[in-house]
Design a protein around this motif. Structure first.
Motif, PDB file in Angstrom:
ATOM      1  N   VAL A  35       0.841  -1.182   0.000  1.00  0.00           N
ATOM      2  CA  VAL A  35       0.000   0.000   0.000  1.00  0.00           C
ATOM      3  C   VAL A  35       0.883   1.242   0.000  1.00  0.00           C
ATOM      4  N   LEU A  36       0.479   2.220  -0.782  1.00  0.00           N
ATOM      5  CA  LEU A  36       1.079   3.545  -0.784  1.00  0.00           C
ATOM      6  C   LEU A  36      -0.041   4.554  -0.575  1.00  0.00           C
ATOM      7  N   ASP A  37       0.114   5.404   0.411  1.00  0.00           N
ATOM      8  CA  ASP A  37      -0.890   6.433   0.659  1.00  0.00           C
ATOM      9  C   ASP A  37      -0.184   7.777   0.808  1.00  0.00           C
ATOM     10  N   PRO A  38      -0.403   8.712  -0.111  1.00  0.00           N
ATOM     11  CA  PRO A  38      -1.359   8.681  -1.229  1.00  0.00           C
ATOM     12  C   PRO A  38      -0.902   7.744  -2.347  1.00  0.00           C
ATOM     13  N   PRO A  39      -1.838   7.233  -3.143  1.00  0.00           N
ATOM     14  CA  PRO A  39      -1.483   6.248  -4.162  1.00  0.00           C
ATOM     15  C   PRO A  39      -0.909   6.833  -5.442  1.00  0.00           C
ATOM     16  N   GLU A  40      -0.911   8.152  -5.614  1.00  0.00           N
ATOM     17  CA  GLU A  40      -0.424   8.731  -6.861  1.00  0.00           C
ATOM     18  C   GLU A  40       1.088   8.509  -7.007  1.00  0.00           C
ATOM     19  N   PRO A  41       1.558   8.028  -8.156  1.00  0.00           N
ATOM     20  CA  PRO A  41       2.997   7.794  -8.343  1.00  0.00           C
ATOM     21  C   PRO A  41       3.832   9.049  -8.148  1.00  0.00           C
ATOM     22  N   ALA A  42       3.291  10.229  -8.471  1.00  0.00           N
ATOM     23  CA  ALA A  42       4.071  11.461  -8.367  1.00  0.00           C
ATOM     24  C   ALA A  42       4.453  11.788  -6.929  1.00  0.00           C
ATOM     25  N   ALA A  43       3.791  11.190  -5.961  1.00  0.00           N
ATOM     26  CA  ALA A  43       4.092  11.487  -4.557  1.00  0.00           C
ATOM     27  C   ALA A  43       5.264  10.690  -4.033  1.00  0.00           C
ATOM     28  N   TRP A  44       5.868   9.833  -4.861  1.00  0.00           N
ATOM     29  CA  TRP A  44       6.900   8.927  -4.385  1.00  0.00           C
ATOM     30  C   TRP A  44       8.176   9.088  -5.218  1.00  0.00           C
ATOM     31  N   PRO A  45       9.310   8.574  -4.732  1.00  0.00           N
ATOM     32  CA  PRO A  45      10.600   8.813  -5.399  1.00  0.00           C
ATOM     33  C   PRO A  45      10.621   8.348  -6.848  1.00  0.00           C
ATOM     34  N   GLU A  46      11.456   9.006  -7.633  1.00  0.00           N
ATOM     35  CA  GLU A  46      11.571   8.700  -9.053  1.00  0.00           C
ATOM     36  C   GLU A  46      12.042   7.265  -9.268  1.00  0.00           C
ATOM     37  N   VAL A  47      12.968   6.803  -8.420  1.00  0.00           N
ATOM     38  CA  VAL A  47      13.483   5.444  -8.609  1.00  0.00           C
ATOM     39  C   VAL A  47      12.377   4.409  -8.413  1.00  0.00           C
TER      40      VAL A  47
END
Length: 843
Positions: free
Chosen positions: A348-360
């Motif tokens: 799970v990732l919260d928030p689920p948007e990919p832009a909220a997480w590292p580029e790698v």
């Protein structure tokens, strides 16, 4: 704790009323009834307020509330110098919690008449150092008041004291007990799990954000205001299991009409009925803050423990973690990753948007979630190895793989389970975040709980995956295409326990114009039941393909199950359908009767003569019932999981299925099956459903048969019969090939077998099928090596060369060797082969 009689009566009245038909919902519970319910939940059968009269040395009872009648309760006046619990509490200022034995030592001030099972609580009423009086609560339990009940009564006494203090210098306000509850903002409810109906007071409706006019008396209406992340925890209250009897406490959030969010605290008790099943849930709900760090850390852990206890899958655990950590800690990001081999699989990732997480992470995206190697993130690798929580304050440089998760602070929590790490939890803040000692302790305790839950959920998911694979391997992958109808099937596992069961179905094409349908249910839904199911399905298929009639097929399967080393039994419904004529033979062994939808839309439960379930008695008999189906008929075979449940009687379930069957559109059997299953809902048992729409055969086959005489010229007579039949059917163009096939097959049967031999010819469309039956079960063997010196075995090679398809199959009386030959298009000038030209006389 005693049951709340008034609450129970109110719920029974709500159960009997038709909430759906009324224009408005039931009225809120009156204040007096709500007070009784709340006091009952607190373990008090009676509550009384004693105040200290001005200038007097006695206590005067000014108000009572509860289920017990006042005249059977406490004295109206007590001397302050007397030896009563109330007087002692007022004099000393210390609370008394008295069980029946301790209460018996007080000669006065107790309930009258005295009872051996009565306990008592006396709590001082004080404000700004002044003695105001005493709150007395009479309990009906010999064990006294439980800790949660004691905490509630202490808060209750403070609220009553506040009202008394406000009226200092004036007359004693009346009433006190009801307004004190309103000051506490305590709502109450009584729920009947079997019906989903709930009685709620005005305070509870206000806390949730529902006006009395909007409330229809259904638990689902209250549940609709709950945040989805908290709904799973509340389901354990709305649908308690038999082992959940007793107390329960949790916290959840509701969305207010204004769009804001409110935290609520719920405490409830589940009471059992005469059959030990949950009959009533009685509880209270209060407003609480957003989990403050100081005084509410214990309740947060209690909530998390209860929520994780109800989380069965990895996805459930992930949702609980986000609910427990992100908003209460003011975090901006929460990630939960499960450790599988040497990779971190993010669940799970919260928030689920990919832009909220590292580029790698985005570069490693796989489908929906990333699967990151541990070696690519040294910080996480070290945390997993050492098993210690790492806290990175604002401004700390982190490796590229973690950049952007928590610029204001990052918490890395290894999740321990059984001596090793089950995964990792990352919590990130955008603004500078200070990690206070209380929060560190809270995160450590949370990590331990989540690790154990994640390990347990992973094992559950693996078990369910294995069960699903087992179930799919034991059921047909696809159903055969039928020349005179369409068959569809559905299977749904139980949603409780292991999702594998003993329900099975099968569609067996016995020939081009005959099909067998079977549905069954092995006792229980477990791996053992699934194993027996697979064996029974295989056995039934084998006996059916051999050509046995339905009663013999089921009888053989019964003897097989009796001979197995198992205590399980099975029910079964077997049907053999003649696709040409529509005649159907049914055998029912302890199973539900078949349902049919006639072409005119009417439905019927076929009255098939029943018999014992399989595996009960080896001598059981299984009678057959014959029914004729008209083209356009829909035949439905079901298991009891579809039509029966704890809250759904069998007769009502069968009627519901018949109603849905009558309303369905038979042109799409697949959609009909989905409509019969409904929304899925809660399933206590697995469900199997088999549908067949009988259309009738568009092309009727033409048949002719000949019993071969065991005479020296038997092959000649068989050839003559075949030649006459081909002329009558106007297909002489294939006479050479067909006569060769008949000669070879009849010769083989006469030479290598004993007993009767029979030749059958069937013409269907452009295919002619030649079948030669004999009494030997051994299949004909083609020669492995054929040379000029070989004296036998060439005949089968010739048959195979002349045939479009060729084979043999066992039948009940021996075997049948068959050959199919393609017939070229007929000459339009010749008469139709369906019209006999020899007056129907036998050859």
């Amino acid at each position: 704790m005693p049951h709340d009689g008034s609450a129970r009566a109110g719920v029974a009245q709500l159960r009997a009323s038709d909430a759906d038909s009324a224009g408005t919902g039931p009225p809120p519970v009156p204040e007096a009834a709500a007070s009784v319910r709340i006091l009952t939940f607190a373990g008090a059968a009676l509550a009384a307020v004693y105040v200290l009269g001005a200038g007097t040395e006695e206590l005067r009872r000014v108000e009572t509330a509860g289920r017990a009648a006042p005249e059977c309760g406490l004295p109206e006046r007590l001397p302050l110098s007397g030896d009563s619990p109330a007087a002692q509490v007022v004099r000393t200022g210390r609370t008394l919690w008295l069980n029946p034995a301790a209460l018996a030592s007080f000669p006065e001030g107790g309930p009258r008449p005295p009872r051996a099972q009565t306990s008592l609580a006396a709590l001082p009423l004080r404000a700004e150092g002044r003695r105001l009086g005493c709150l007395v609560a009479v309990g009906a339990s010999a064990d006294g008041f439980e800790p949660e009940q004691q905490r509630f009564l202490e808060r209750y006494a403070d609220a009553v004291a506040g009202l008394l203090h406000t009226a200092t210098g004036g007359p004693t306000p009346s009433p006190l007990l009801g307004p004190a509850l309103r000051r506490l903002r305590v709502g109450s409810f009584a729920l009947v799990p079997d019906t989903g109906l709930i009685e709620a007071d005005e305070t509870l409706l206000e806390l949730v954000g529902i006006t009395p006019d909007e409330f229809d008396g259904k638990a689902d209406t209250l549940l609709a205001h709950t945040l989805p992340e908290d709904m799973h925890a509340l389901m354990s209250v709305l649908e308690p299991s038999a082992h959940a009897l007793g107390g329960r406490a949790l916290e959840f959030r509701v969305r207010r009409p204004t769009g804001g969010m409110r935290w609520l605290s719920l405490s409830c008790r589940v009471f059992a009925g005469t059959d030990d099943r949950p009959e009533q849930v009685l509880g209270v709900v209060t407003a609480t803050s957003v989990l403050p760090r100081s005084t509410d850390d214990v309740s947060r852990i209690q909530w998390l423990t209860a929520a994780l206890d109800d989380a069965t899958t990895v996805a459930d655990v992930s949702r609980v973690v986000v609910t427990a950590l992100r908003e209460p800690l003011g975090a901006d990001r929460v990630a939960l990753a499960e450790l599988q081999d040497d990779r971190l699989v993010v669940t799970v990732l919260d928030p689920p948007e990919p832009a909220a997480w590292p580029e790698v992470w985005r570069s490693e995206w796989r489908s929906q979630w990333p699967a990151t190697p541990v070696s690519a993130l040294p910080t996480l690798q070290l945390a997993l190895r050492d098993g210690r929580m790492d806290l990175w304050p604002a401004g700390t440089a982190v490796e590229p793989g973690l950049t952007g998760i928590g610029p204001g602070g990052l918490a890395v929590l290894p999740l321990p389970a059984q001596g090793r790490a089950a995964g990792l939890c990352l919590i990130g803040w955008d603004r500078p975040h200070e990690f206070v000692p209380e929060e560190r302790s809270q995160l450590t305790a949370t990590a331990a709980l989540v690790g154990q839950a994640l390990k347990r959920a992973h094992a559950h998911d693996a078990e369910q995956e294995l069960a699903t694979m087992l179930q799919r391997s034991l059921l047909p992958r696809r159903l055969p295409e039928l020349s005179g109808g369409t068959a569809v099937a559905r299977y749904l596992p139980a949603r409780r326990g292991l999702q594998v069961g003993g329900d099975w179905y099968d569609v067996i094409a016995l020939s081009e114009d005959r099909v067998a349908l079977v549905i069954g249910d092995v006792q229980g839904h477990s791996a053992a039941a699934a194993t027996i199911m697979g064996q029974m399905r295989t056995a039934v298929r084998a006996y059916a393909v051999e050509g046995h009639p339905p009663d013999v097929v089921v009888s053989h399967a019964n003897r097989l199950l009796v001979g197995m080393e198992t205590d399980l039994f099975a029910t079964c419904c077997y049907a053999e359908l003649d696709m040409e004529q529509g005649n159907t033979l049914f055998v029912r062994a302890g199973h539900l009767a078949p349902l049919v939808r006639h072409p005119d839309g009417s439905t019927e439960e076929i009255q098939v003569e029943g018999a014992l379930p399989l595996g009960i008695s080896a001598e059981a008999e299984f009678p057959m019932t014959s029914i004729a189906l008209a083209p356009g008929t829909l035949l439905a075979l079901v298991t009891d999981g579809l039509v029966e449940a704890a809250d759904l009687p069998l007769d009502e379930g069968m009627q519901r299925t018949r109603t849905a069957l009558a309303a369905a559109d038979p042109s799409d059997p697949g959609r009909v099956a989905d409509e019969l299953l409904g929304d899925g809902g809660r399933r206590e048992d697995d469900v199997a459903l088999l549908l067949l729409r009988y259309d009738g055969m568009k092309t009727r086959p033409i048949r002719a048969g000949w019993a071969v005489w065991r005479l020296p010229d038997a092959v000649m007579h068989a050839r003559r019969f075949t030649a006459r039949t081909l002329r009558r059917w106007n297909i002489e163009q294939v006479a050479d090939a067909v006569l060769l096939v008949v000669s070879e097959l009849v010769t083989n049967a006469l030479v290598h077998t004993q007993g009767p031999v029979h030749v059958d010819l069937t013409l269907r469309g452009d295919r002619l099928r030649v079948c030669v039956s004999d009494s030997s079960p051994r299949a004909p063997a083609k020669p492995v090596i054929v040379d000029w010196e070989s004296t036998g075995g060439r005949g089968l090679l010739l048959v195979e060369a002349m045939s479009e398809s060729f084979g043999s199959m066992p039948v009940a009386s021996g075997k049948q060797v068959w050959s199919e030959i393609v017939v070229p298009p007929r000459d339009p000038e010749r008469p139709d082969p369906g019209i006999r030209t020899d007056s129907g006389s036998p050859p």
